[in-house]
Design a protein around this motif. Structure first.
Motif, mmCIF file in Angstrom:
data_model
loop_
_atom_site.group_PDB
_atom_site.id
_atom_site.type_symbol
_atom_site.label_atom_id
_atom_site.label_comp_id
_atom_site.label_asym_id
_atom_site.label_seq_id
_atom_site.Cartn_x
_atom_site.Cartn_y
_atom_site.Cartn_z
ATOM 1 N N ASP A 252 5.075 8.876 -6.640
ATOM 2 C CA ASP A 252 3.678 9.206 -6.965
ATOM 3 C C ASP A 252 2.769 8.276 -6.174
ATOM 4 O O ASP A 252 2.303 7.250 -6.667
ATOM 5 C CB ASP A 252 3.412 9.060 -8.463
ATOM 6 C CG ASP A 252 2.065 9.653 -8.877
ATOM 7 O OD1 ASP A 252 1.391 10.247 -8.007
ATOM 8 O OD2 ASP A 252 1.690 9.530 -10.055
ATOM 9 N N GLY A 253 2.515 8.646 -4.912
ATOM 10 C CA GLY A 253 1.657 7.802 -4.098
ATOM 11 C C GLY A 253 1.661 8.234 -2.650
ATOM 12 O O GLY A 253 2.439 9.105 -2.232
ATOM 13 N N PRO A 254 0.800 7.622 -1.834
ATOM 14 C CA PRO A 254 0.731 7.963 -0.414
ATOM 15 C C PRO A 254 1.960 7.464 0.334
ATOM 16 O O PRO A 254 2.403 6.337 0.148
ATOM 17 C CB PRO A 254 -0.536 7.243 0.060
ATOM 18 C CG PRO A 254 -0.724 6.122 -0.920
ATOM 19 C CD PRO A 254 -0.202 6.606 -2.230
ATOM 20 N N TYR B 231 0.973 12.686 0.509
ATOM 21 C CA TYR B 231 0.989 12.067 -0.815
ATOM 22 C C TYR B 231 2.127 12.738 -1.569
ATOM 23 O O TYR B 231 2.121 13.962 -1.757
ATOM 24 C CB TYR B 231 -0.341 12.283 -1.532
ATOM 25 C CG TYR B 231 -0.466 11.510 -2.833
ATOM 26 C CD1 TYR B 231 -1.237 10.349 -2.900
ATOM 27 C CD2 TYR B 231 0.179 11.938 -3.997
ATOM 28 C CE1 TYR B 231 -1.363 9.637 -4.093
ATOM 29 C CE2 TYR B 231 0.073 11.226 -5.182
ATOM 30 C CZ TYR B 231 -0.706 10.076 -5.222
ATOM 31 O OH TYR B 231 -0.822 9.365 -6.403
ATOM 32 N N LEU C 244 -1.107 16.847 -0.525
ATOM 33 C CA LEU C 244 -0.297 16.563 -1.708
ATOM 34 C C LEU C 244 0.975 17.404 -1.663
ATOM 35 O O LEU C 244 0.930 18.633 -1.710
ATOM 36 C CB LEU C 244 -1.071 16.872 -2.986
ATOM 37 C CG LEU C 244 -0.285 16.735 -4.303
ATOM 38 C CD1 LEU C 244 0.250 15.324 -4.487
ATOM 39 C CD2 LEU C 244 -1.147 17.162 -5.490
ATOM 40 N N ARG D 49 4.667 13.399 -4.834
ATOM 41 C CA ARG D 49 4.673 13.336 -6.300
ATOM 42 C C ARG D 49 5.969 13.955 -6.819
ATOM 43 O O ARG D 49 6.300 15.106 -6.525
ATOM 44 C CB ARG D 49 3.473 14.082 -6.879
ATOM 45 C CG ARG D 49 3.402 14.051 -8.414
ATOM 46 C CD ARG D 49 2.072 14.628 -8.878
ATOM 47 N NE ARG D 49 0.969 13.743 -8.496
ATOM 48 C CZ ARG D 49 -0.312 14.127 -8.454
ATOM 49 N NH1 ARG D 49 -0.629 15.388 -8.720
ATOM 50 N NH2 ARG D 49 -1.245 13.265 -8.118
ATOM 51 N N ALA E 114 -4.785 14.518 -1.905
ATOM 52 C CA ALA E 114 -4.788 13.321 -2.747
ATOM 53 C C ALA E 114 -4.857 12.102 -1.832
ATOM 54 O O ALA E 114 -4.061 11.998 -0.884
ATOM 55 C CB ALA E 114 -3.544 13.266 -3.632
ATOM 56 N N ASP E 115 -5.797 11.205 -2.083
ATOM 57 C CA ASP E 115 -5.986 10.018 -1.237
ATOM 58 C C ASP E 115 -6.107 10.393 0.244
ATOM 59 O O ASP E 115 -5.522 9.745 1.118
ATOM 60 C CB ASP E 115 -4.829 9.022 -1.426
ATOM 61 C CG ASP E 115 -4.975 8.212 -2.703
ATOM 62 O OD1 ASP E 115 -5.934 8.475 -3.460
ATOM 63 O OD2 ASP E 115 -4.137 7.331 -2.942
ATOM 64 N N ASP E 116 -6.838 11.474 0.509
ATOM 65 C CA ASP E 116 -7.080 11.959 1.872
ATOM 66 C C ASP E 116 -5.811 12.403 2.587
ATOM 67 O O ASP E 116 -5.775 12.472 3.820
ATOM 68 C CB ASP E 116 -7.791 10.884 2.713
ATOM 69 C CG ASP E 116 -9.166 10.527 2.167
ATOM 70 O OD1 ASP E 116 -9.853 11.434 1.666
ATOM 71 O OD2 ASP E 116 -9.520 9.340 2.216
ATOM 72 N N PHE F 265 4.954 4.066 -2.931
ATOM 73 C CA PHE F 265 4.833 5.362 -3.593
ATOM 74 C C PHE F 265 5.854 5.528 -4.711
ATOM 75 O O PHE F 265 5.840 6.531 -5.420
ATOM 76 C CB PHE F 265 4.980 6.490 -2.575
ATOM 77 C CG PHE F 265 6.288 6.496 -1.842
ATOM 78 C CD1 PHE F 265 7.355 7.245 -2.309
ATOM 79 C CD2 PHE F 265 6.459 5.756 -0.685
ATOM 80 C CE1 PHE F 265 8.569 7.250 -1.642
ATOM 81 C CE2 PHE F 265 7.665 5.759 -0.006
ATOM 82 C CZ PHE F 265 8.722 6.500 -0.485
ATOM 83 N N ASP G 97 0.810 -1.214 0.000
ATOM 84 C CA ASP G 97 0.000 0.000 0.000
ATOM 85 C C ASP G 97 0.845 1.266 0.000
ATOM 86 O O ASP G 97 0.394 2.320 -0.446
ATOM 87 C CB ASP G 97 -0.926 0.009 1.223
ATOM 88 C CG ASP G 97 -1.967 -1.097 1.179
ATOM 89 O OD1 ASP G 97 -2.254 -1.566 0.060
ATOM 90 O OD2 ASP G 97 -2.478 -1.488 2.250
ATOM 91 N N GLU G 98 2.075 1.195 0.525
ATOM 92 C CA GLU G 98 2.924 2.381 0.598
ATOM 93 C C GLU G 98 3.981 2.378 -0.500
ATOM 94 O O GLU G 98 5.021 3.007 -0.378
ATOM 95 C CB GLU G 98 3.600 2.467 1.967
ATOM 96 C CG GLU G 98 4.082 3.872 2.313
ATOM 97 C CD GLU G 98 4.803 3.944 3.649
ATOM 98 O OE1 GLU G 98 5.585 4.875 3.836
ATOM 99 O OE2 GLU G 98 4.577 3.057 4.491
#
Length: 690
Positions: free
Chosen positions: A476-478, A485, A540, A487, A535-537, A392, A389-390
């Motif tokens: 690019d991700g949480p 998040y 960003l 980027r 982004a994704d709560d 990123f 999940d992480e």
């Protein structure tokens, strides 16, 4: 697939070096040697030569033993120009002149740690400080000999795993044990070197450290975050959730021990070396296992932990080439297989892996009428992946190939130095079709003048080019560790900078002083900032490029005061400061503030006593998304006793750090608002070398 042939090539280079024709064990060295209880060992020639381009601090012996902590960042945090990321007691990287990550290299005898520590602040460096025999901190242009990325500096850890000398006794043993009260941490490490005949020596070591939740002075939560928790508690109470309101209120008012800040580390290594007057050749294998908690924020309500392991193979060879143009050929190589898994409330989550290899070869020149130097080539390859999940950052490969040289010319009171490094860096991520290559050319030149006996002034100028890292290009991700998040920007250009340093150094009759001022002007400086979007709560944060300025100073001095009762009384002081700002924009985040440390010490053959005060200023020069950090004053004291006459082979140290149990937080830490530094810590350390 690319690692195997490169590993084979490195081993082949080592094994094909000229035969060691001279007989007898190596017992003597040159002026670039350093000494330990084991005898004379040799470090690289550039450490001695970097009088202008290098600003080098060294920790070894009793001082290193007393300062060793669970992480390399915390071990070095008292050195001028060095702070620590202090994400948690189990994860703390060095911060050099305000820089971290790729900009502050952490090396093992000139090669990278080969782990995931530069990817995220919650990832520990895969170096066990208990294995360190000597640590060198290099700042300024000298780092060009190791990397174009490390514009802030480098930490170079020398361990004992590949022996550098043949012990004169049937066995040489080094041992270290310590206990500290703040985290009830226990550590013990030992190594042994055994000669096999006159030219072979084998080595083995084992180390263990266990630490509980750390106790802090004052409230765990900083005022701003504490107010936020109390607001959440009021909202929960208004919504009828009395249990949640009570939990948040208790957390906001909590004192004592930081939850989930425990850590455990184990490491072991074996090595062997051939050493004689013609040179040396050695190999070692090391294993490291880490498990540590990440202290949670009460409004997140998770208990993450990380379990990491690394297998590492190192090789080192050296051939003495005689009286020609070149004095020595040195070759270093390392391969490592690193992995860690992040657990959320005991359930496995994201897994990070990094398999890498590094190799370098150097030719050191003989001194010819004041002209000396060293030149070489370096190769590194990183195969990085993250699954979960992480994740990123996509799976990627980074390849770097470099050539470097340092040259020094001494003419009477004047010394000239120059360094040059060309590096090709390639970042590829096949899953997203990304493939970019960067050519970087960096150089530095310096001049020093001997003003008087023991007094020298130096100036240097440098131009550096740094290729963007995979994290800056491809994120690019949480990122749960930083609660953002992230980027990156795959179109980033190279980061370039002009830098200048000026220093004044004095050493005579027990007095010493070093003052260095530095400044850098960056184009395309890469930094991370809050966009104000979600982004994704999560907030960003984007990597961006802009012009930036970095400047600061470092000071270190020692003065003999008196002699009485068999003691030498000495005063010492250090100070450092860094400022970093985006041109026509905000301050760069997480830059340590002004810090001043002063100490008084009584020294004798058998007993040393020391008291010191460290003052850290408030940090109010902050990025828009940061909170200010209140300054603090720490008072420390120590007493060292050497029970055996006429030797320093055995020492016992009793130390008290943060005697007045103050609330202290490092501004460079992502978690400073809920992970303070340790409170009062009474520590006993035993060191033996026989």
């Amino acid at each position: 697939m690319r690692l195997l042939p490169v590993t084979s090539l490195t081993l082949a280079l080592l094994l094909s070096t000229p035969a060691f024709a001279q007989q007898g064990a190596a017992r003597s060295g040159s002026d670039d040697d350093f000494h330990t209880d084991q005898g004379i060992v040799v470090t690289a020639p550039y450490v001695r030569s970097l009088d202008i381009l290098g600003n080098v601090s060294v920790m070894q012996g009793e001082k290193l033993a007393q300062d060793i902590r669970g992480q390399i960042g915390d071990t070095l945090a008292s050195q001028p120009g060095v702070s620590s990321s202090s994400f948690s007691p189990g994860a703390s990287r060095p911060i050099l002149r305000g820089f971290s990550g790729e900009r502050a290299a952490v090396l093992v005898d000139g090669l990278g740690a080969i782990d995931a520590s530069s990817t995220s602040a919650d990832h520990a460096v895969s170096i066990d400080p208990l294995t360190a025999d000597r640590i060198e901190i290099l700042r300024g242009p000298s780092v060009l000999l190791f990397s174009s990325q490390a514009v802030g500096g480098a930490v170079n850890v020398f361990d004992r795993r590949i022996p550098r000398a043949i012990p004169e006794s049937p066995a040489h043993i080094d041992a270290l044990a310590s206990y500290g009260t703040a985290a009830q941490d226990k550590s013990i490490g030992a190594s042994i070197d055994v000669p096999l005949g006159q030219r072979f020596v084998v080595h083995a070591d084992g180390n263990y450290r266990d630490s509980n939740d750390v106790r802090v002075g004052g409230l765990i939560y900083a005022p701003a975050l504490r107010a936020h928790l109390l607001d959440l508690a009021a909202d929960a109470s208004a919504g009828g959730d009395a249990e949640e309101a009570a939990r948040l209120t208790d957390a906001a008012n909590s004192r004592g021990r930081v939850p989930n800040s425990q850590s455990t580390s184990k490491s072991a290594g074996v090595g062997a070396a051939f050493v004689d007057d013609g040179g040396s050749l050695g190999i070692s294998f090391g294993y490291l296992e880490d498990e540590y908690g990440i202290p949670p924020r009460a409004d997140i309500n998770e208990l993450p932990t990380i379990k990491a392991r690394q297998y590492r193979v190192d090789v080192r060879g050296e051939v003495n080439l005689g009286d020609g143009l070149f004095d020595k050929l040195r070759i270093r190589g390392a391969y490592a297989d690193y992995a860690h898994t992040e657990f959320d409330d005991g359930q496995p989550g994201t897994r990070f892996t990094n398999r890498g290899i590094e190799a370098r070869a150097e030719l050191a020149q003989n001194d010819r009428g004041g002209w000396r130097g060293a030149s070489g080539v370096q190769y590194s390859f990183r195969d990085f992946a993250a699954i979960g999940d992480e994740a990123f950052l996509p799976a990627n490969e980074t390849t770097r190939l470099a050539a470097f040289t340092l040259q020094e010319l001494e003419r009477g009171p004047v010394t000239l130095e120059g360094a040059l490094r060309f590096e090709n860096s390639k970042v590829a991520a096949n899953s997203i079709g990304f493939d970019r290559s960067f050519d970087s050319l960096s150089g530095a030149a310096g001049l020093s003048y001997q003003l008087a006996d023991g007094l020298k002034a130096s100036v240097s100028v440098s131009r550096s080019e740094r290729a963007p890292s995979a994290e800056e290009l491809l994120s690019d991700g949480p990122h749960v560790a930083t609660l953002t998040y992230e980027r990156g920007n795959p179109d980033f250009a190279k980061e370039t900078s002009w830098g200048g340093e000026a220093s004044l150094k004095f050493t005579r009759d027990g007095w010493s002083m070093g003052l260095t001022g530095y400044a850098s002007w960056f184009d395309n400086f890469i930094y991370e900032t809050d966009t104000g979007l979600i982004a994704d709560d999560l907030p960003l944060f984007e990597f961006r490029q802009n012009k930036a300025r970095v400047w600061g100073f470092e000071f270190q001095g020692t003065a003999p005061l008196a002699q009485a009762g068999g003691f030498n009384f000495v005063a010492d002081a250090t100070a450092d400061m860094t400022r970093a700002k985006i041109v026509d924009g905000p301050y760069v985040p997480r830059i340590p503030p002004l810090r001043i440390r002063g100490g008084l010490e009584a020294q004798s053959d058998r007993v040393d006593a020391r008291a010191e005060v460290e003052w850290t200023d408030d940090q109010t020069r902050i990025a828009p998304f940061e909170t200010a950090t209140k300054g603090f004053t720490l008072v420390n004291a120590s007493l060292t006793w050497r029970p055996l006459p006429d030797t320093k082979n055995l020492s016992l140290t009793l130390a008290a750090d943060n005697i007045f149990d103050v609330d202290a937080r490092r501004h460079a830490s992502f978690t400073k608002d809920y992970v303070p530094l340790a409170g009062r810590d009474i520590r006993i350390t035993a060191r033996a070398s026989f």
